[in-house]
Design an enzyme around this catalytic site. Structure first.
Site, mmCIF file in Angstrom:
data_model
loop_
_atom_site.group_PDB
_atom_site.id
_atom_site.type_symbol
_atom_site.label_atom_id
_atom_site.label_comp_id
_atom_site.label_asym_id
_atom_site.label_seq_id
_atom_site.Cartn_x
_atom_site.Cartn_y
_atom_site.Cartn_z
ATOM 1 N N SER A 33 -1.252 5.508 2.284
ATOM 2 C CA SER A 33 -1.538 4.819 1.043
ATOM 3 C C SER A 33 -0.254 4.099 0.616
ATOM 4 C CB SER A 33 -2.019 5.805 -0.025
ATOM 5 O OG SER A 33 -2.280 5.138 -1.234
ATOM 6 N N TYR A 81 -4.762 -5.073 -3.282
ATOM 7 C CA TYR A 81 -3.982 -4.084 -2.540
ATOM 8 C C TYR A 81 -4.048 -2.730 -3.237
ATOM 9 C CZ TYR A 81 -0.019 -2.032 -0.009
ATOM 10 O OH TYR A 81 0.782 -1.223 0.767
ATOM 11 N N LYS A 83 -5.426 0.810 -1.690
ATOM 12 C CA LYS A 83 -4.527 1.960 -1.533
ATOM 13 C C LYS A 83 -5.010 3.160 -2.348
ATOM 14 C CE LYS A 83 -3.179 0.717 1.445
ATOM 15 N NZ LYS A 83 -2.820 1.243 2.802
#
Length: 319
Positions: free
Chosen positions: A155, A182, A186
């Site tokens: 992550s 993003y 994650k």
């Protein structure tokens, strides 16, 4: 749990004294950066490593150091083709592994993309959510029966940019921001570890998510130098406001250290269903910016179950 490691620890330091002969490990994203270093470190301690990469020619050329490490330590290294942005490729790779039937002690889901322009995977998913989350979701679930000990999902502190959006995962109704995208992907990586851990811990398989730290690798290929500098300035302002030292990039061996720590060195019970950074389990924090710690929404078990259900719907398979 061994705890004398930190932000500057390297893969070789974390694995010092550990013999991995007879252990089999799968690492995705073994054509550059952290993936190569993760595979090299494990192979150097005797593990049989299978690397997965989208571009096999690139991976073959880039992994000489892994092959050398495996040869010296008496392990083996091989590659399989896996394009996480194509569900057909994911299914083909998983089917090949399942047909072979050889178990993996550890799977490290390392591959990913960061902050690209708006785009879609081969199946029409927003690039980051589709590649970073859905590709790995389908892959690890299809080979789940082969996993004997541990799943490690990479992550990022970037999960703090955004929670997942279960109503609009593909930015069909909201403006696209590469960092929000993003962040969503994650956060999804952490939530996948949370739910995978819940589902498989009774059979002795644990899952954890890790943040490698800030490292200059190909992951940042979509960022200009100016954008990178602006991000560092922003991080330093956040750190200064919190009384923390300035941001520093890690080396690639330092960046891959938390992956191998969570996979091999840490006690399974300590990291199962957790988010780790700098070779330790991270604390929960709600502060602003990209400081240390993990957001509560990323560890929310109900959120993890909801994302799992949505992901099944999106890939068209139930697990």
């Amino acid at each position: 749990m061994t705890s004398n490691f930190g932000a500057t620890s390297t893969t070789d330091e974390v694995l010092a004294g550990i013999d991995l002969k007879g252990r089999r490990v799968l690492v995705t994203g073994t054509s550059a950066g952290l993936g190569i270093e993760t595979a090299r470190a494990l192979a150097a301690h005797g593990a049989d490593v299978v690397g997965a990469a989208r571009d096999l020619a690139k991976a073959e050329a880039a992994t000489g150091v892994v092959r050398d490490a495996a040869k010296t330590a008496g392990g083996r290294f091989s590659l399989i083709e896996l394009d996480l942005a194509s569900l057909a490729s994911v299914r083909a790779a998983a089917d090949r592994l399942v047909a072979d039937g050889t178990p993996f002690d550890i799977v490290i889901a390392n591959a990913g993309v960061m902050a690209p322009p708006f785009g879609h995977t081969a199946d029409g998913f927003e690039t980051q959510f589709g590649t970073n989350h859905l590709g790995h979701f389908l892959f690890v679930n299809r080979i789940a029966g082969l996993i004997r000990e541990r799943l490690v999902n990479l992550s990022s502190a970037g999960h703090r940019f955004s929670d997942v959006d279960l109503d609009d995962p593909n930015f069909e109704h909201t403006p696209y921001d590469p960092w929000v995208g993003y962040g969503r992907s994650k956060t999804a990586n952490i939530l996948l570890a949370v739910e995978f851990d819940r589902r498989h811990k009774d059979r002795g398989v644990r899952a954890a998510a890790v943040h490698p730290g800030g490292i200059r690798t190909e992951l940042g290929r979509h960022m200009t130098e100016e954008a990178m500098e602006a991000l560092v300035v922003s991080l330093n302002e956040s750190n200064a406001a919190a009384g923390l030292p300035p941001f520093e990039f890690k080396s690639i061996p330092q960046g891959a250290a938390t992956s191998v720590w969570a996979a091999v060195r840490a006690e399974a019970e300590a990291v199962g269903g957790r988010y780790c950074e700098d070779c330790h389990v991270a604390s929960i924090t709600q502060g602003e910016g990209l400081r240390d710690g993990v957001r509560t929404y990323a560890l929310d078990p109900d959120r993890a179950k909801a994302l799992w259900a949505l992901s099944e719907e999106m890939v068209g398979e139930r697990f």
